[in-house]
Motif scaffolding. Sequence first.
Motif, mmCIF file in Angstrom:
data_model
loop_
_atom_site.group_PDB
_atom_site.id
_atom_site.type_symbol
_atom_site.label_atom_id
_atom_site.label_comp_id
_atom_site.label_asym_id
_atom_site.label_seq_id
_atom_site.Cartn_x
_atom_site.Cartn_y
_atom_site.Cartn_z
ATOM 1 N N GLY A 288 -26.213 81.126 30.380
ATOM 2 C CA GLY A 288 -25.785 82.322 29.664
ATOM 3 C C GLY A 288 -26.834 82.891 28.742
ATOM 4 N N TYR A 289 -27.852 82.123 28.404
ATOM 5 C CA TYR A 289 -28.885 82.613 27.490
ATOM 6 C C TYR A 289 -29.644 83.792 28.096
ATOM 7 N N MET A 290 -30.002 83.685 29.351
ATOM 8 C CA MET A 290 -30.741 84.768 29.999
ATOM 9 C C MET A 290 -29.868 86.000 30.164
ATOM 10 N N ARG A 291 -28.586 85.808 30.465
ATOM 11 C CA ARG A 291 -27.673 86.953 30.583
ATOM 12 C C ARG A 291 -27.485 87.615 29.223
ATOM 13 N N ALA A 292 -27.428 86.785 28.175
ATOM 14 C CA ALA A 292 -27.278 87.350 26.830
ATOM 15 C C ALA A 292 -28.511 88.157 26.445
ATOM 16 N N ALA A 293 -29.694 87.653 26.769
ATOM 17 C CA ALA A 293 -30.916 88.399 26.470
ATOM 18 C C ALA A 293 -30.961 89.706 27.235
ATOM 19 N N SER A 294 -30.505 89.681 28.497
ATOM 20 C CA SER A 294 -30.488 90.904 29.301
ATOM 21 C C SER A 294 -29.492 91.915 28.738
ATOM 22 N N SER A 295 -28.345 91.416 28.275
ATOM 23 C CA SER A 295 -27.334 92.327 27.715
ATOM 24 C C SER A 295 -27.793 92.951 26.403
ATOM 25 N N LEU A 296 -28.737 92.290 25.741
ATOM 26 C CA LEU A 296 -29.270 92.827 24.487
ATOM 27 C C LEU A 296 -30.466 93.743 24.722
ATOM 28 N N GLY A 297 -30.778 94.009 25.984
ATOM 29 C CA GLY A 297 -31.807 94.982 26.304
ATOM 30 C C GLY A 297 -33.146 94.400 26.695
ATOM 31 N N ALA A 298 -33.265 93.083 26.786
ATOM 32 C CA ALA A 298 -34.543 92.475 27.142
ATOM 33 C C ALA A 298 -34.767 92.562 28.654
ATOM 34 N N ARG A 299 -35.961 92.946 29.031
ATOM 35 C CA ARG A 299 -36.302 92.959 30.442
ATOM 36 C C ARG A 299 -36.457 91.506 30.925
#
Length: 392
Positions: A288-299
């Motif tokens: 979930g960490y990578m999905r959370a980073a993506s949801s916060l706008g990180a490429r």
Amino acid sequence: MAMKNRSLLLAPLTGFLLIFFVVPMVWFLSFAVRETEVPRALPRSLEVLTNWQIGEAIPPEVYPALAQDMVEAADSGSMADAARRINYELTGARSALSKASRQVRRAAEGTVFDEQFFASVDPILTSPDLFAVMKRAGATISDHYLLASVDLQRKLDGAIAQVPSENRVYLAVLWRTLEISALVMFTCLFLGFPVAVLLTTSSERVADAILILVMLPFWTSLLVRTTAWIVLLQKEGIINSALISLGLISEPLTMIFNRTGVVVAMTHVLLPFMILPLYSTLKGIPKGYMRAASSLGARPVTAFFRVYLPLALPGIAAGCIMVFILSVGYYVTPALVGGPADQMLSAFVANYTTGTGNWGLASALGLILLIVTSVLYLVAQRLSGGRTISLG
């Protein structure tokens, strides 16, 4: 009570490691600073030389003492070792001492063993240089082997200087060892990281199949694997034949008995030691960490370098240090698939222990390898953020 029970459970392993690992290693490394050959063979001569300093006249009492030492040392078999040790610092001393030892034992009764007698055998036996080296090699503790392992020497006046350029070997070999080990380590990291990521993102069935492939090298002898690479990489081997058939090359490539063959063969052997620590760490990172980073706008690239990679650092450090330490100690693979310019420091350690019997220099070179790997472990620990590096 529970702590006491744990201590009892660890006692057999602790005792085993202490008796069969720590004690032999300390004993072996002690030869780097211990002098045994000359004190054992020439005790009377050393006693006479106790107060003698280079530049002073050689005490005449040393010659009969040397003759008596030669007789007893020849009977005990220690004279040859002492002559070899002195010859490390004074070329020609071994043959001179051996010749003198034979003539002393054959001398008629009543022969006077003085300066004239030994000068007639070989002039080197009456030179101050011989007795200076003898006295230095007769000390309980000596830095001769430690200095020699880094291409240094102690002159007759006690000053430390570099050995002649044609004799400077070990620093170059040490650098070559570190270079090859680093190259193998980065190659294993480049190939192993994607495999470890694939293991954590695949289904259980696929992951099990990949793990079997990763573990396959453990099921085959190291010698067999290395010999197989000789067959594959030679000019008439399968790889060159396939490349020529595909039209990618016009003539066979030289991939054996050089650095390429060493790196390829060592990478094949050590790749599992990179993948397994990486897999152990990566599977503990919540998806979930990578999905959370993506949801916060990180490429994806940003999320990888800012989130995933920092969490993977302990596994990267563990895999790198494990592969590097194992690479530093390799000598069978470079000896079989490498050329003369690809032999590593451990090959010299093996040769000095089993070939020439120079345990002091072998111990000093082993100590250098131990220091290097310890320093690199501390560096890896620091780069991982101070977190404990798990090698499992």
